[in-house]
Design a protein around this motif. Sequence first.
Motif, short mmCIF file in Angstrom:
data_model
loop_
_atom_site.label_atom_id
_atom_site.label_comp_id
_atom_site.label_asym_id
_atom_site.label_seq_id
_atom_site.Cartn_x
_atom_site.Cartn_y
_atom_site.Cartn_z
N ALA A 335 38.88 32.70 29.56
CA ALA A 335 40.18 33.31 29.83
C ALA A 335 40.03 34.55 30.71
CB ALA A 335 40.86 33.68 28.51
N LEU A 336 38.97 35.32 30.47
CA LEU A 336 38.74 36.54 31.25
C LEU A 336 38.51 36.22 32.72
CD1 LEU A 336 38.02 39.64 31.49
CD2 LEU A 336 35.64 38.89 31.27
N ILE A 337 37.59 35.30 33.04
CA ILE A 337 37.31 35.04 34.44
C ILE A 337 38.54 34.42 35.11
CG2 ILE A 337 36.26 32.76 34.06
CD1 ILE A 337 35.29 35.48 36.68
N GLY A 338 39.30 33.62 34.36
CA GLY A 338 40.54 33.09 34.92
C GLY A 338 41.54 34.19 35.23
N GLN A 339 41.60 35.20 34.35
CA GLN A 339 42.52 36.31 34.55
C GLN A 339 42.11 37.15 35.77
OE1 GLN A 339 45.32 36.95 32.20
NE2 GLN A 339 45.83 37.76 34.21
N LEU A 340 40.82 37.39 35.89
CA LEU A 340 40.34 38.19 37.02
C LEU A 340 40.59 37.47 38.35
CD1 LEU A 340 36.96 39.56 35.58
CD2 LEU A 340 39.20 40.68 35.62
#
Length: 502
Positions: A335-340
């Motif tokens: 989820a983090l890398i998708g958000q970034l």
Amino acid sequence: MKLFTAGQLKELDQYTIEHEPIKSIDLMERAAKCITRAITEEWSSQTPVVVFAGPGNNGGDALAVARLLHDEGYHVSAYLFNIYNKLSDDCTINRDRLTNKVDTFVEVTKEFDPPQLEANMLVIDGLFGTGLNKPLSGGFASLVKYINQSPAQVVSIDIPSGLMCEDNSNNIHANIVQADMTLTIHTRKISFFFADTQQYIGKLRILNIGLSQQYIENAQTQYSMLEADDAKALMLKRDDFTHKGSMGHAMIIAGSYGMSGAAILAARACLRAGAGKLTVHTPRNNYAVMQMSIPEAMVQLDNDNTRFSESVDTSECDALGIGPGIGTAEETAIALIGQLRRTKAPIVADADALNILASHRAWMQQLPKEIILTPHPKEMERLDGNHYSSDFELFSKARDLSRHLQAYILLKGHHSALCLPDGQVVFNSTGNSGMATAGSGDVLTGIITGLLARGYQQAAACKLGMYLHGLAGDLAAKDLGKESLMAGDIIQYLPKAFLELE
């Protein structure tokens, strides 16, 4: 304030000599008078003084101080180390001026019988200055150890002997003078900003000897220190007719089950930093505590009860802060890398966001340019995957990574170092050891995110954010003390910090 390397400090002296103009021996005398004045303000003439002078200009300073202290009524013993029969010109002049001016003067050329150093004595360390570029060895190393083992108090001129001006990664720390006070000329030296060399400095006083302002203004340097006037110049004015919509909409993605406090601290700090609106994205189980703890914020719930599980739309937001308390579960990592990747607004990534990147280092190449990363030293080591033997090495790696990623890396510490994408480094001048407490980093994330939403560009938001964070901590420590300081206290004192700058 600009900070200079050892080479630039030498240029500054020479430029002053050529353009004031002033003879080098007269500039040395000016420095010696300032140093003598500082010593007489701390120690009375009843204090026996032992001066150890090296063969260079630092030794020349020390010999001039010995003479001036004798003129002030101090009992002075001076030892000049001339083991290679080669003194600098100005050191030679001050040696000759010292004749019959002190109680004891010994020029050491071969054997040295050290004086007994007692607890009531003051040692003036003038062995080596900022020009030193290799560790001390042999007799000088033995002398430093002798000084350090003595009960006498020690004042170092400009820099403790044995300490190098910038990089001490390969230094021999046992061969560095441990000063009780350092009287440094013009400005702090680069090595003074690092935790592993701080033990040698003691109390620091900066002496202004009138070096060339023209050189200082025109010189290009990669290092600077952020002070109150610099922070004040960054402040944006708030228009009387503004409204919350024009003050920016921030989003904080923070918290997991059992870590809602990180989200609360970051959110409160974000609003205190001036953001007009704030949305906190957090797991469902944090709903009640968020609504009760910070009613000013809008709460957006994740589909998962306990963790951040999927990226969200940030198209309506002016800034994103992400990472405090989100955990490092693989679902959260994805989820983090998708958000970034999907976020177009400026981003501050901290805490677990950094820990996730450290365990997925290939993702570092996917980070958006001008992202702000705020690691503490251990997080920085994890990001790089290496352990560093010195703070300067770690700092250098942060600087290199900043340039490589074209990111802003704010390496947190007593003197936080902001590494900019162009290679510039800004050290912070505020903050104290009471801020070494859980949640302090979450507060910094919230402050910088709030400033970004408010309209500050990344460089200004980082500079002002770290300065305000430290200043609020200093104001809190002044009223509450360092031992009892908590992260929430930093937020409580943010309004006073803003008022000081306004």
